[in-house]
Design a protein around this motif. Structure first.
Motif, PDB file in Angstrom:
ATOM      1  N   ILE A  13      38.456  36.785  40.557  1.00 10.75           N
ATOM      2  CA  ILE A  13      39.647  36.072  40.077  1.00 10.75           C
ATOM      3  C   ILE A  13      39.618  35.933  38.556  1.00 10.75           C
ATOM      4  N   ALA A  14      38.441  35.720  38.006  1.00  6.10           N
ATOM      5  CA  ALA A  14      38.317  35.518  36.556  1.00  6.10           C
ATOM      6  C   ALA A  14      38.610  36.801  35.776  1.00  6.10           C
ATOM      7  N   GLY A  15      38.356  37.969  36.369  1.00  9.55           N
ATOM      8  CA  GLY A  15      38.577  39.246  35.673  1.00  9.55           C
ATOM      9  C   GLY A  15      40.001  39.427  35.177  1.00  9.55           C
ATOM     10  N   PRO A  16      40.998  39.349  36.066  1.00  9.07           N
ATOM     11  CA  PRO A  16      42.381  39.502  35.598  1.00  9.07           C
ATOM     12  C   PRO A  16      42.830  38.399  34.632  1.00  9.07           C
ATOM     13  N   ILE A  17      42.317  37.193  34.826  1.00 16.67           N
ATOM     14  CA  ILE A  17      42.684  36.093  33.924  1.00 16.67           C
ATOM     15  C   ILE A  17      42.155  36.376  32.517  1.00 16.67           C
ATOM     16  N   LEU A  18      40.913  36.824  32.420  1.00 18.09           N
ATOM     17  CA  LEU A  18      40.354  37.173  31.103  1.00 18.09           C
ATOM     18  C   LEU A  18      41.082  38.364  30.495  1.00 18.09           C
TER      19      LEU A  18
END
Length: 118
Positions: free
Chosen positions: A49-54
């Motif tokens: 989940i953190a990948g696309p947000i970053l």
């Protein structure tokens, strides 16, 4: 939670902060690397989940990064130009082409003495 390489850790998934490498720990073991290697303990779903947000944060700030880099390069060129012009205007009265190794004043005095004797 943050962990460093060489520390003994419990069961879980650890992510290398610098390379993104994932280490799955089944039993308590020592993390590879040295004190400079930092690991983050996080579940796989949280990292996914953190990948696309970053990526979104990077995409949003990319134009600002480009503007700052362009202004930085422009400022460096202006500063280099100003320093170059200031260096050209400074004169120390020394001309490397004119050496006068034998002493120009002494030669002039010797010529004047010869002319007076004649």
């Amino acid at each position: 939670m943050l962990y460093k390489g060489g520390h003994k850790v419990e069961k879980g998934t650890y992510w290398d902060a610098s390379t993104g490498e994932r280490i799955e720990v089944v039993q308590a073991q020592v993390l590879p690397g040295n004190d400079h290697t930092i690991y983050i303990k996080a579940k796989s779903g949280l990292v996914l989940i953190a990948g696309p947000i970053l990526g979104l944060v990077f995409a949003v700030f990319l134009p600002f990064i480009g503007i700052v880099m362009t202004l930085g390069q422009f400022g460096r060129k202006v500063a280099d130009s100003a320093i170059g012009r200031a260096a050209q205007s400074v004169s120390f009265g020394w001309r490397p082409i004119e050496a006068y190794l034998s002493g120009r004043k002494k030669q002039k005095e010797a010529r004047e003495k010869k002319e007076e004797k004649k």
